[in-house]
Structures are given as structure tokens and as C-alpha cells.
Design a protein around this motif. Structure first.
Motif, short mmCIF file in Angstrom:
data_model
loop_
_atom_site.label_atom_id
_atom_site.label_comp_id
_atom_site.label_asym_id
_atom_site.label_seq_id
_atom_site.Cartn_x
_atom_site.Cartn_y
_atom_site.Cartn_z
N GLU A 76 48.38 26.16 46.56
CA GLU A 76 47.54 27.06 45.77
C GLU A 76 47.85 26.95 44.28
O GLU A 76 48.99 26.81 43.87
CB GLU A 76 47.72 28.51 46.22
CG GLU A 76 46.80 29.49 45.50
CD GLU A 76 46.93 30.92 45.99
OE1 GLU A 76 46.41 31.82 45.29
OE2 GLU A 76 47.55 31.14 47.05
N VAL A 77 46.79 27.02 43.47
CA VAL A 77 46.93 27.08 42.02
C VAL A 77 46.75 28.54 41.63
O VAL A 77 45.62 29.03 41.48
CB VAL A 77 45.87 26.19 41.31
CG1 VAL A 77 46.13 26.17 39.81
CG2 VAL A 77 45.90 24.78 41.88
N VAL A 78 47.84 29.22 41.47
CA VAL A 78 47.80 30.68 41.29
C VAL A 78 47.03 31.07 40.03
O VAL A 78 46.27 32.04 40.02
CB VAL A 78 49.23 31.26 41.24
CG1 VAL A 78 49.20 32.75 40.96
CG2 VAL A 78 49.96 30.97 42.55
N ARG A 79 47.19 30.30 38.96
CA ARG A 79 46.53 30.65 37.69
C ARG A 79 45.00 30.58 37.80
O ARG A 79 44.28 31.18 36.99
CB ARG A 79 47.02 29.76 36.56
CG ARG A 79 46.61 28.31 36.69
CD ARG A 79 47.14 27.45 35.55
NE ARG A 79 46.75 26.05 35.72
CZ ARG A 79 45.61 25.54 35.34
NH1 ARG A 79 44.70 26.32 34.76
NH2 ARG A 79 45.33 24.26 35.51
N PHE B 9 40.31 22.34 45.64
CA PHE B 9 39.61 22.85 46.82
C PHE B 9 39.31 24.33 46.64
O PHE B 9 40.21 25.12 46.29
CB PHE B 9 40.49 22.68 48.07
CG PHE B 9 40.81 21.24 48.39
CD1 PHE B 9 40.04 20.52 49.31
CD2 PHE B 9 41.87 20.60 47.76
CE1 PHE B 9 40.34 19.20 49.59
CE2 PHE B 9 42.17 19.28 48.04
CZ PHE B 9 41.40 18.58 48.96
N LEU B 10 38.06 24.72 46.89
CA LEU B 10 37.66 26.13 46.84
C LEU B 10 37.76 26.69 48.25
O LEU B 10 37.14 26.16 49.18
CB LEU B 10 36.25 26.28 46.30
CG LEU B 10 36.11 26.22 44.77
CD1 LEU B 10 36.45 24.84 44.22
CD2 LEU B 10 34.71 26.63 44.33
N ASP B 11 38.53 27.75 48.39
CA ASP B 11 38.82 28.29 49.71
C ASP B 11 38.45 29.77 49.79
O ASP B 11 38.54 30.50 48.80
CB ASP B 11 40.32 28.12 50.01
CG ASP B 11 40.64 28.24 51.50
OD1 ASP B 11 39.70 28.40 52.31
OD2 ASP B 11 41.83 28.17 51.84
N ASN B 12 38.01 30.15 50.96
CA ASN B 12 37.76 31.55 51.28
C ASN B 12 37.79 31.70 52.79
O ASN B 12 37.17 30.90 53.51
CB ASN B 12 36.40 32.01 50.73
CG ASN B 12 36.03 33.40 51.21
OD1 ASN B 12 35.38 33.55 52.25
ND2 ASN B 12 36.46 34.42 50.48
#
Length: 274
Positions: A59-62, A95-98
């Protein structure tokens, strides 16, 4: 001269999804651009079929923590990244995640081959999420290249809801049309679900044809150029390309990366000449 920035938005890419026209094309294009002195970002959905451990996603937290509104509901957007080496070139794939939209262990169809009922919602979420993520990058792309029907709303959003966003004011939008029956994936309420930021269903009229969703038609109307990504396309898609009033590139296979670079250059030179 500074490197040209190319944003690649795709619904599929090898090795993260199975080999098809879209995934193999993007897999070849991305490193070719980097080797030709272009700065790239690749964005795609994080399907549940993607093994995070094997591909070393993190994950890219920012960049995470945004909420994307779809059909009056809020959905959290999580951004992950992986590094993909290719013959001395290392690419970053975002990657866009949900959990609601991409947790499932299938891409666009269920185990029985039926398109997911919420593919319209997933498309709107992904397209808006891409734009908001690039805004967080603070990275103005010279070229935005969209691959596949799941990216089809991006040209529309950029030319309407985000038309005053400075980051995209000089961006050229290219849409690659691949052989797919996009309308089979999308329910008739598509226009309602895709309406954002005070846009109305009527604004999405270009995405409808004879009362049914026609995602390729809408994307082509709002794009600056289109690429025929599949050798074989159906009669409707062939008619769309024939009627297009924007530059069309007909190229597939191993010639596609080099031809795409020249196509980009022609679009950018055309802008400078204006």
C-alpha cells in the motif's frame, strides 16, 4: 528537452491478468515508452485474482484514504504499487483497490460467466479514482492513454467534470478500442451511475446507442485520438472508427509500441503548432 509524461490507464496488464489483446499490448508498450525517454505511470484495478505476495504489492499510504462517490455512496480508495522489472527497465504499476468492487476472485464475470451486475459502478469508481490519484501525484501527463472499456469514462470526466483542473489542461487523450462487447458488461442504469460532480444523465448521451450503453462511442467522442487495438473488431466498432473525426491509428502486435510513440509525438506536435 524534458521527458514527456505518459499516463497509461488499463483494465488489464500482464503478468497481473491473463494474456489478451489489452494485457499483452500494455505489457509491451509500457517498457518501450521508458526506453524511449518517456516518463510513465501505469494504473489498473487490483482485482482479487492478483496475488499480492507473489507480485509484491504494498500500500502507498500517502495516496490512499480518499473516498470515491458512486451512485450517492462513498467507497474508500486504496492505492497499492508493485515494481515490474523488464530487461533493465523497472516500472512502477499502481493498483486501485476497494473491497466492495475488486475483492472477488473474478475480473468482470462471475464463475458462471455472467457479467457482474455492478460493472457500471466499478467502471465509474475506477475512472474517477484514477483522476483523483493522478491529482495526488501532482503529475501533469502530456498523454493519457486509456486501454479498454473500463477506462472509457476518463475522456468524458476530463472534458467535463474536471475541465478546469490545471493538471490536465494540456493533456492529450488517446483511447485504444479493443474487440469487446462492452455493452454486455454494463446495466441500463449506466448513465445514472456514471453521473458525477453535478453532471446529469443527459450529459452521458454519447455513451448510449439505441437505448443501450455504448462505452466505446462515448470515449471516442471525448478523446483526442483513437487506436484500433484488436485486429478483428465487430461491425459496430468498425463503424465508430470509420466515423471518427479524430486521428485514428490502426496498429496491433509487435509494431504497436513503436507506432504508438510516433502517434503520441504527432499529437503533441499538432498541439504546439496551434
Amino acid at each position: 528537452m524534458s521527458k514527456k509524461k505518459v499516463l497509461i490507464v488499463t483494465q488489464e496488464m500482464e503478468p497481473y491478468t491473463i494474456a489478451k489483446d489489452i494485457s499483452t499490448t500494455v505489457r509491451a508498450l509500457a517498457p518501450h515508452l521508458q526506453k524511449n525517454q518517456m516518463e510513465i505511470r501505469v494504473l489498473m484495478p487490483r482485482y482479487g485474482t492478483i496475488n499480492e505476495r507473489r507480485h509484491r504489492l504494498h500500500e502507498v499510504v500517502r495516496l490512499s484514504g480518499m473516498n470515491i462517490i458512486v451512485d450517492d455512496n462513498d467507497f474508500p480508495l486504496i492505492i497499492k504499487v508493485a515494481s515490474l522489472p523488464d530487461k533493465g527497465v523497472r516500472m512502477q504499476v499502481y493498483f486501485l483497490d476497494n473491497e466492495d468492487f475488486f475483492k472477488r476472485k473474478f475480473v468482470h464475470h462471475d464463475k458462471d460467466g455472467k457479467p457482474f451486475d455492478d460493472n457500471a459502478d466499478r467502471t465509474a469508481f475506477f475512472c474517477k479514482g484514477v483522476i483523483e490519484t493522478v491529482k495526488k501525484f501532482g503529475w501533469p501527463p502530456d498523454i493519457i492513454h486509456c486501454h479498454g472499456w473500463m477506462t472509457s469514462l476518463i475522456p468524458f470526466y476530463l472534458r467535463t467534470a474536471y475541465q478546469t483542473e490545471p493538471l490536465f489542461k494540456d493533456s492529450k487523450i488517446v483511447y485504444s478500442l479493443y474487440q469487446s462487447e462492452a455493452e454486455e458488461h454494463i446495466d441500463p442504469e449506466f448513465a445514472l451511475k456514471a453521473s458525477i460532480n453535478a453532471l446529469a444523465e443527459e450529459d452521458l448521451a454519447p455513451y448510449m446507442h439505441e437505448g443501450k450503453p455504448d462505452l466505446h462511442a462515448g470515449a471516442i467522442q471525448f478523446a483526442d485520438a483513437v487506436i484500433k487495438g484488436s485486429v478483428e473488431i465487430n461491425e459496430r466498432n468498425a463503424a465508430l472508427l470509420a466515423a471518427a473525426e479524430i486521428p485514428v491509428l490502426d496498429v496491433q502486435g509487435e509494431d504497436a509500441p513503436a507506432a504508438s510513440v510516433e502517434f503520441y509525438k504527432s499529437l503533441l506536435e499538432e498541439e504546439v503548432a496551434k
